[in-house]
Design an enzyme around this catalytic site. Sequence first.
Site, short mmCIF file in Angstrom:
data_model
loop_
_atom_site.label_atom_id
_atom_site.label_comp_id
_atom_site.label_asym_id
_atom_site.label_seq_id
_atom_site.Cartn_x
_atom_site.Cartn_y
_atom_site.Cartn_z
N ARG A 61 0.73 -1.14 -0.21
CA ARG A 61 -0.37 0.37 0.07
C ARG A 61 0.49 0.98 -0.23
NH1 ARG A 61 -2.86 -3.42 2.45
NH2 ARG A 61 -0.07 -4.67 2.69
N THR A 62 1.84 1.24 0.36
CA THR A 62 3.03 2.79 0.69
C THR A 62 3.23 2.70 -0.24
OG1 THR A 62 3.05 2.25 3.19
CG2 THR A 62 4.57 3.78 1.89
N LYS A 90 27.38 -4.78 -7.04
CA LYS A 90 28.84 -4.82 -7.80
C LYS A 90 29.88 -4.18 -6.32
CE LYS A 90 27.43 -3.26 -12.28
NZ LYS A 90 27.50 -2.52 -13.70
N ARG A 111 11.89 3.39 0.97
CA ARG A 111 11.77 2.38 2.45
C ARG A 111 12.71 1.63 2.30
NH1 ARG A 111 6.64 -1.13 3.79
NH2 ARG A 111 6.29 1.16 4.47
N HIS A 144 7.65 5.52 10.20
CA HIS A 144 7.06 5.65 8.91
C HIS A 144 5.70 7.01 9.03
CE1 HIS A 144 4.43 4.61 5.74
NE2 HIS A 144 4.60 3.09 6.40
C1 NCD Z 1 3.23 -1.18 8.10
C2 NCD Z 1 4.77 -0.89 7.62
O1 NCD Z 1 4.99 -0.77 7.19
O2 NCD Z 1 5.15 -0.49 8.89
N1 NCD Z 1 2.27 -1.37 7.20
C3 NCD Z 1 2.45 0.45 6.42
O3 NCD Z 1 2.57 0.46 5.83
N2 NCD Z 1 0.41 0.57 6.08
C4 NCD Z 1 2.96 -1.66 8.97
C5 NCD Z 1 3.17 -3.03 8.75
O4 NCD Z 1 3.58 -3.97 7.88
O5 NCD Z 1 2.80 -3.62 9.88
#
Ligand code: NCD
Length: 332
Positions: A61-62, A90, A111, A144
């Site tokens: 989703r992100t 590399k 991420r 996050h």
């Molecule tokens: C969360 C995360 O990645 O920290 N997910 C998200 O981004 N909606 C929560 C999770 O992974 O549990």
Amino acid sequence: MTQKLQHILKAEQFDRNLLDRICNLTDAIRKFAKTKEGSLYLKDLLPHRQAMLYFTQPSTRTFLSFLSACNILGMRTSDIRDSSTSSERKGESLEDSLRTFSSYVDIIIMRSPIAGLCDRISHLLDQTPRPVPIVNAGSGPDQHPTQAILDVYTLVRSFREWGELENKTIMFVGDIKRGRTVRSLSKLLTHYKKIKMIFSSPKEFQMEDDLRGFLKNQNIDFMESDLFEKFLPDVDAVYMTRVQDEYDQGSESKKVDYTKYFLKHEHLKLMKINSLIMHPLPRRNELDLQIDHDPRAIYWRQERNGMWTRVALLTILMQVDHQILMPDFHHH
Ligand code: NCD
């Protein structure tokens, strides 16, 4: 009154003013997006800008919500989802890899399982002639921040009907220790007056000292407990989380009875009629599927709000937010 936000790295960068502005921007963007003219207006804001999505930790989703947010603003995108296909293989350092990406784009959304990587990269790029904004889309178990912002927006919007987010009791349930969404959101909530927080978790997954210290320093009314059901009648929102076992050192998650921190259908009758049930998703069994039909369950809406709040954040970072909200714009 437009505030300068160069990167989005952590929750501590946001104050109440900025949070209010982001909520207002998000509302305005959603209004624009309802009509064809409005959508075309949004799409015409950043066609000359390109975003890089560097997601080397699993994400659905992100990733998609940032991708959609970029598209809404007409931005082009490129992505890396697996560092094994890049020159890191590399022997290139992450610093050099990310500096390379930055030469081709105007913003990097990242991420990574490595806590603090975004900070390192943003400092590095700030010393170059061509710094680009870095957005933290999840930094290991640490933070996050953009999830926390969509969570705040969801809370603020949902509580608008019954007063404000002020004065409310929010209970976080589950893996508080390694849940980065909880760490970031609890920090943002400190900007709302008289808010109470309850952290319900197994002893093994209690919060770390740094967060405890932060909340104490801010004089926040909070409580930690390994009980869960007992508090359900008192809370205005419950924020469920899954066990973050990808961060296990050994197999510590298997040794914990996480089922005590499951929200079940029969729990609903204990909860206030106007309360909210949230979850950053993905869920496992901590959230009964039957709960989806209850009007208090707002996690699917929460997920969708993620896209809109990310559009708002991108407009701020790319400095086109004033083309959406005039400085003296007041939202009602
Ligand atoms: C969360 C995360 O990645 O920290 N997910 C998200 O981004 N909606 C929560 C999770 O992974 O549990």
